[in-house]
Design a protein around this motif. Structure first.
Motif, PDB file in Angstrom:
ATOM      1  N   ASP A  37      25.614 -36.353  71.793  1.00  0.00           N
ATOM      2  CA  ASP A  37      24.335 -36.011  72.066  1.00  0.00           C
ATOM      3  C   ASP A  37      23.623 -35.278  70.972  1.00  0.00           C
ATOM      4  N   ASN A  38      24.219 -34.449  70.304  1.00  0.00           N
ATOM      5  CA  ASN A  38      23.445 -33.571  69.040  1.00  0.00           C
ATOM      6  C   ASN A  38      23.752 -33.944  67.480  1.00  0.00           C
ATOM      7  N   ASN A  39      25.092 -34.715  67.566  1.00  0.00           N
ATOM      8  CA  ASN A  39      25.667 -34.939  66.175  1.00  0.00           C
ATOM      9  C   ASN A  39      26.352 -36.463  66.329  1.00  0.00           C
ATOM     10  N   PHE A  40      26.746 -36.782  64.942  1.00  0.00           N
ATOM     11  CA  PHE A  40      27.764 -37.878  64.786  1.00  0.00           C
ATOM     12  C   PHE A  40      28.993 -37.302  64.345  1.00  0.00           C
ATOM     13  N   GLU A  41      29.987 -37.640  64.951  1.00  0.00           N
ATOM     14  CA  GLU A  41      31.532 -37.348  64.430  1.00  0.00           C
ATOM     15  C   GLU A  41      32.098 -38.446  63.683  1.00  0.00           C
ATOM     16  N   ILE A  42      32.367 -38.134  62.305  1.00  0.00           N
ATOM     17  CA  ILE A  42      33.110 -39.111  61.593  1.00  0.00           C
ATOM     18  C   ILE A  42      34.346 -38.691  61.395  1.00  0.00           C
ATOM     19  N   ALA A  43      35.376 -39.342  61.671  1.00  0.00           N
ATOM     20  CA  ALA A  43      36.851 -39.203  61.648  1.00  0.00           C
ATOM     21  C   ALA A  43      37.126 -40.462  60.697  1.00  0.00           C
ATOM     22  N   MET A  44      38.086 -39.760  59.504  1.00  0.00           N
ATOM     23  CA  MET A  44      38.423 -40.637  58.484  1.00  0.00           C
ATOM     24  C   MET A  44      40.153 -40.387  58.114  1.00  0.00           C
ATOM     25  N   ASP A  45      40.777 -41.459  58.248  1.00  0.00           N
ATOM     26  CA  ASP A  45      42.105 -41.382  58.196  1.00  0.00           C
ATOM     27  C   ASP A  45      42.528 -41.284  56.820  1.00  0.00           C
ATOM     28  N   LEU A  46      43.268 -40.319  56.281  1.00  0.00           N
ATOM     29  CA  LEU A  46      43.666 -39.959  54.817  1.00  0.00           C
ATOM     30  C   LEU A  46      44.962 -39.572  54.719  1.00  0.00           C
ATOM     31  N   PRO A  47      45.906 -40.617  55.161  1.00  0.00           N
ATOM     32  CA  PRO A  47      47.393 -40.422  55.169  1.00  0.00           C
ATOM     33  C   PRO A  47      48.007 -40.151  53.796  1.00  0.00           C
ATOM     34  N   GLY A  48      48.693 -38.983  53.828  1.00  0.00           N
ATOM     35  CA  GLY A  48      49.432 -38.786  52.232  1.00  0.00           C
ATOM     36  C   GLY A  48      48.375 -38.163  51.306  1.00  0.00           C
ATOM     37  N   VAL A  49      47.077 -37.764  51.782  1.00  0.00           N
ATOM     38  CA  VAL A  49      46.267 -37.313  50.845  1.00  0.00           C
ATOM     39  C   VAL A  49      46.441 -35.600  51.070  1.00  0.00           C
ATOM     40  N   LYS A  50      46.187 -35.057  50.102  1.00  0.00           N
ATOM     41  CA  LYS A  50      46.087 -33.288  50.146  1.00  0.00           C
ATOM     42  C   LYS A  50      44.778 -33.075  50.461  1.00  0.00           C
ATOM     43  N   LYS A  51      44.388 -31.879  51.056  1.00  0.00           N
ATOM     44  CA  LYS A  51      43.360 -31.361  51.041  1.00  0.00           C
ATOM     45  C   LYS A  51      42.484 -31.073  49.695  1.00  0.00           C
ATOM     46  N   GLU A  52      43.146 -30.699  48.757  1.00  0.00           N
ATOM     47  CA  GLU A  52      42.739 -30.374  47.371  1.00  0.00           C
ATOM     48  C   GLU A  52      42.250 -31.869  46.696  1.00  0.00           C
ATOM     49  N   ASP A  53      42.807 -33.053  47.240  1.00  0.00           N
ATOM     50  CA  ASP A  53      42.282 -34.200  46.446  1.00  0.00           C
ATOM     51  C   ASP A  53      41.343 -34.825  47.233  1.00  0.00           C
ATOM     52  N   ILE A  54      40.656 -34.373  48.056  1.00  0.00           N
ATOM     53  CA  ILE A  54      39.272 -34.838  48.908  1.00  0.00           C
ATOM     54  C   ILE A  54      38.144 -34.332  48.189  1.00  0.00           C
ATOM     55  N   LYS A  55      37.201 -34.957  47.894  1.00  0.00           N
ATOM     56  CA  LYS A  55      35.863 -34.474  47.733  1.00  0.00           C
ATOM     57  C   LYS A  55      34.639 -35.012  48.503  1.00  0.00           C
ATOM     58  N   ALA A  56      33.964 -34.083  49.034  1.00  0.00           N
ATOM     59  CA  ALA A  56      32.746 -34.563  49.885  1.00  0.00           C
ATOM     60  C   ALA A  56      31.500 -34.064  49.321  1.00  0.00           C
ATOM     61  N   GLN A  57      30.736 -34.993  49.112  1.00  0.00           N
ATOM     62  CA  GLN A  57      29.297 -34.687  48.466  1.00  0.00           C
ATOM     63  C   GLN A  57      28.056 -35.150  49.018  1.00  0.00           C
ATOM     64  N   LEU A  58      27.071 -34.617  49.221  1.00  0.00           N
ATOM     65  CA  LEU A  58      25.843 -34.895  49.719  1.00  0.00           C
ATOM     66  C   LEU A  58      24.567 -35.004  48.728  1.00  0.00           C
ATOM     67  N   ASN A  59      24.057 -36.295  48.594  1.00  0.00           N
ATOM     68  CA  ASN A  59      23.143 -36.623  47.683  1.00  0.00           C
ATOM     69  C   ASN A  59      22.275 -37.621  47.648  1.00  0.00           C
ATOM     70  N   ASP A  60      21.084 -37.327  47.912  1.00  0.00           N
ATOM     71  CA  ASP A  60      19.800 -38.149  48.131  1.00  0.00           C
ATOM     72  C   ASP A  60      20.150 -38.861  49.504  1.00  0.00           C
ATOM     73  N   GLY A  61      20.663 -38.112  50.554  1.00  0.00           N
ATOM     74  CA  GLY A  61      20.748 -38.473  51.754  1.00  0.00           C
ATOM     75  C   GLY A  61      22.005 -39.329  51.968  1.00  0.00           C
ATOM     76  N   TYR A  62      22.744 -39.336  51.054  1.00  0.00           N
ATOM     77  CA  TYR A  62      24.104 -40.161  51.135  1.00  0.00           C
ATOM     78  C   TYR A  62      25.231 -39.099  51.348  1.00  0.00           C
ATOM     79  N   LEU A  63      26.036 -39.221  52.389  1.00  0.00           N
ATOM     80  CA  LEU A  63      27.293 -38.523  52.322  1.00  0.00           C
ATOM     81  C   LEU A  63      28.338 -39.302  51.686  1.00  0.00           C
ATOM     82  N   THR A  64      29.041 -38.719  50.726  1.00  0.00           N
ATOM     83  CA  THR A  64      29.888 -39.556  50.060  1.00  0.00           C
ATOM     84  C   THR A  64      31.397 -38.760  50.188  1.00  0.00           C
TER      85      THR A  64
END
Length: 139
Positions: A37-64
């Motif tokens: 209703d109020n949001n989009f939920e994005i669930a992404m599988d990252l097997p074998g990846v550590k938290k410190e090896d993930i980077k999320a950025q927001l730039n010019d309306g794009y979530l990367t």
């Protein structure tokens, strides 16, 4: 006819194994987007990846989302001699357009059991009012 191999069932299996173990075929970055209703939920599988090896950025309306993965596979015989030794390093990246109205503070992220979950709120894009501007024409 395929030839037998000392590493696997046949030579073709050994040839294909590096491709089978790539970031994409192991399910890395397989993504589900669910609209609530109020949001989009994005669930992404990252097997074998550590938290410190993930980077999320927001730039010019794009979530990367960018993830890197490193693995090392050693096989030794009973004397401790290597019969196979492999290393793998790779990166993968996905981008989603979330709109220019979304800020970094609006997005909530959680990483648990190899799944990155992001909640992106729904915000209406403000329609830009087209303004007519006259151009002066000189004599």
């Amino acid at each position: 006819m395929l030839m037998p191999s000392i590493f696997g069932t046949n030579m073709f299996d050994d040839f294909m194994e590096p491709f089978e173990n790539s970031l994409w075929t192991n399910g890395l970055m397989s993504t589900d987007v669910k609209e609530n209703d109020n949001n989009f939920e994005i669930a992404m599988d990252l097997p074998g990846v550590k938290k410190e090896d993930i980077k999320a950025q927001l730039n010019d309306g794009y979530l990367t989302i960018e993830a890197s993965s490193k693995s090392k596979k050693d096989e030794k015989d009973e004397n401790g001699n290597y019969i196979r030794r492999e290393r793998y390093t790779g990166k993968a990246r996905r981008s989603f357009y979330v709109g220019n109205q979304i800020t970094q503070e609006d997005i909530k992220a959680k990483f648990e059991d190899g799944t990155l979950t992001l909640l992106v709120p729904k915000k209406e894009e403000k329609a830009q009012v087209e303004q007519k501007q006259n151009i002066l024409i000189e004599d």
